[in-house]
Design a protein around this motif. Structure first.
Motif, PDB file in Angstrom:
ATOM      1  N   PRO A 102       0.832  -1.203   0.000  1.00  0.00           N
ATOM      2  CA  PRO A 102       0.000   0.000   0.000  1.00  0.00           C
ATOM      3  C   PRO A 102       0.867   1.253   0.000  1.00  0.00           C
ATOM      4  CG  PRO A 102      -0.201  -1.193   2.090  1.00  0.00           C
ATOM      5  CD  PRO A 102       0.722  -1.977   1.222  1.00  0.00           C
ATOM      6  N   PHE A 103       0.438   2.252  -0.743  1.00  0.00           N
ATOM      7  CA  PHE A 103       1.199   3.493  -0.827  1.00  0.00           C
ATOM      8  C   PHE A 103       0.234   4.664  -0.730  1.00  0.00           C
ATOM      9  CE2 PHE A 103       3.313   7.002  -3.014  1.00  0.00           C
ATOM     10  CZ  PHE A 103       4.560   6.962  -2.417  1.00  0.00           C
ATOM     11  N   SER A 104       0.554   5.598   0.157  1.00  0.00           N
ATOM     12  CA  SER A 104      -0.284   6.790   0.245  1.00  0.00           C
ATOM     13  C   SER A 104       0.571   8.026   0.026  1.00  0.00           C
ATOM     14  CB  SER A 104      -1.004   6.859   1.594  1.00  0.00           C
ATOM     15  OG  SER A 104      -0.082   7.043   2.638  1.00  0.00           O
ATOM     16  N   TYR A 105      -0.055   9.013  -0.555  1.00  0.00           N
ATOM     17  CA  TYR A 105       0.589  10.288  -0.823  1.00  0.00           C
ATOM     18  C   TYR A 105      -0.288  11.382  -0.238  1.00  0.00           C
ATOM     19  CZ  TYR A 105       2.622  14.211  -3.302  1.00  0.00           C
ATOM     20  OH  TYR A 105       3.222  15.410  -3.609  1.00  0.00           O
ATOM     21  N   TYR A 136      -4.594   7.118  -0.476  1.00  0.00           N
ATOM     22  CA  TYR A 136      -4.101   5.887  -1.078  1.00  0.00           C
ATOM     23  C   TYR A 136      -3.918   6.087  -2.579  1.00  0.00           C
ATOM     24  CZ  TYR A 136      -3.989   1.119  -2.832  1.00  0.00           C
ATOM     25  OH  TYR A 136      -3.629  -0.031  -3.482  1.00  0.00           O
ATOM     26  N   ILE A 137      -2.761   5.674  -3.073  1.00  0.00           N
ATOM     27  CA  ILE A 137      -2.446   5.751  -4.499  1.00  0.00           C
ATOM     28  C   ILE A 137      -2.448   4.326  -5.051  1.00  0.00           C
ATOM     29  CG2 ILE A 137      -0.718   6.433  -6.214  1.00  0.00           C
ATOM     30  CD1 ILE A 137      -1.788   8.814  -4.652  1.00  0.00           C
ATOM     31  N   ASN A 138      -3.268   4.082  -6.049  1.00  0.00           N
ATOM     32  CA  ASN A 138      -3.351   2.757  -6.656  1.00  0.00           C
ATOM     33  C   ASN A 138      -2.244   2.628  -7.708  1.00  0.00           C
ATOM     34  OD1 ASN A 138      -4.091   0.264  -7.520  1.00  0.00           O
ATOM     35  ND2 ASN A 138      -5.972   0.916  -8.527  1.00  0.00           N
ATOM     36  N   CYS A 139      -1.044   2.244  -7.245  1.00  0.00           N
ATOM     37  CA  CYS A 139       0.109   2.234  -8.148  1.00  0.00           C
ATOM     38  C   CYS A 139       0.732   0.856  -8.325  1.00  0.00           C
ATOM     39  CB  CYS A 139       1.145   3.244  -7.678  1.00  0.00           C
ATOM     40  SG  CYS A 139       1.637   3.029  -5.979  1.00  0.00           S
ATOM     41  N   LYS A 140       0.164  -0.150  -7.715  1.00  0.00           N
ATOM     42  CA  LYS A 140       0.612  -1.533  -7.905  1.00  0.00           C
ATOM     43  C   LYS A 140       2.085  -1.774  -7.566  1.00  0.00           C
ATOM     44  CE  LYS A 140      -3.279  -2.997  -9.987  1.00  0.00           C
ATOM     45  NZ  LYS A 140      -4.385  -2.790  -9.147  1.00  0.00           N
ATOM     46  N   LEU A 141       2.554  -1.190  -6.455  1.00  0.00           N
ATOM     47  CA  LEU A 141       3.888  -1.520  -5.963  1.00  0.00           C
ATOM     48  C   LEU A 141       3.864  -2.952  -5.460  1.00  0.00           C
ATOM     49  CD1 LEU A 141       4.984   1.486  -3.722  1.00  0.00           C
ATOM     50  CD2 LEU A 141       5.963   0.811  -5.902  1.00  0.00           C
TER      51      LEU A 141
END
Length: 137
Positions: free
Chosen positions: A56-59, A63-68
């Motif tokens: 999970p990545f948030s900016y 939440y940013i859906n960026c598929k890390l």
């Protein structure tokens, strides 16, 4: 209780599994081949792991859906990133350390299977502040 010694012992098993795969498969194959072999090796060792774990990545709180995705999260303690490249660059190290910090785990290991001797030239380990705060024994 999780200690630095426990993490070090687990790291030893993880690197040992990678060495076993490298010994049998050799250098020069695609990363996906090594990934599947590592899964088999971890199963044989009885290690708990998550493969291709989405991070999970948030900016700025969103939440940013960026598929890390990290290659492996082992026992919720160690990020393992696999490469099969001519040489490891700083960006590979930064990626591995970022995944470790985003997942809030004590250690990450970067493996490059495209070497002749994995033990001497094919891996690097990183620790987070979490590791440094753990008891030694």
């Amino acid at each position: 209780m999780i200690t630095q010694k426990y993490i070090n012992d687990l790291s030893y098993k993880v690197v040992g599994a990678c060495i076993e795969v490298h010994k049998l498969a050799g250098p020069g194959l695609y990363e996906e081949v090594y990934h599947q072999c590592i899964e088999k090796e971890f199963d044989l060792l009885g290690l708990k792991y998550k493969s291709e774990l989405e991070i999970p990545f948030s900016y700025k709180g969103e939440y940013i859906n960026c598929k890390l995705k990290c290659d492996f999260l082992i026992e919720d303690l160690i990020v393992l990133e696999l490469k099969s490249v001519a040489e490891i660059h700083q960006i590979h190290k930064a990626q591995t350390m970022n995944y470790m910090n985003l997942l809030k785990v004590p250690r990450s290991i970067l493996i490059n299977f495209n070497v002749m001797n994995l033990y001497h030239k094919g891996y690097e380990s990183f620790v987070s502040k979490i590791f440094q705060e753990l008891p030694k024994e």
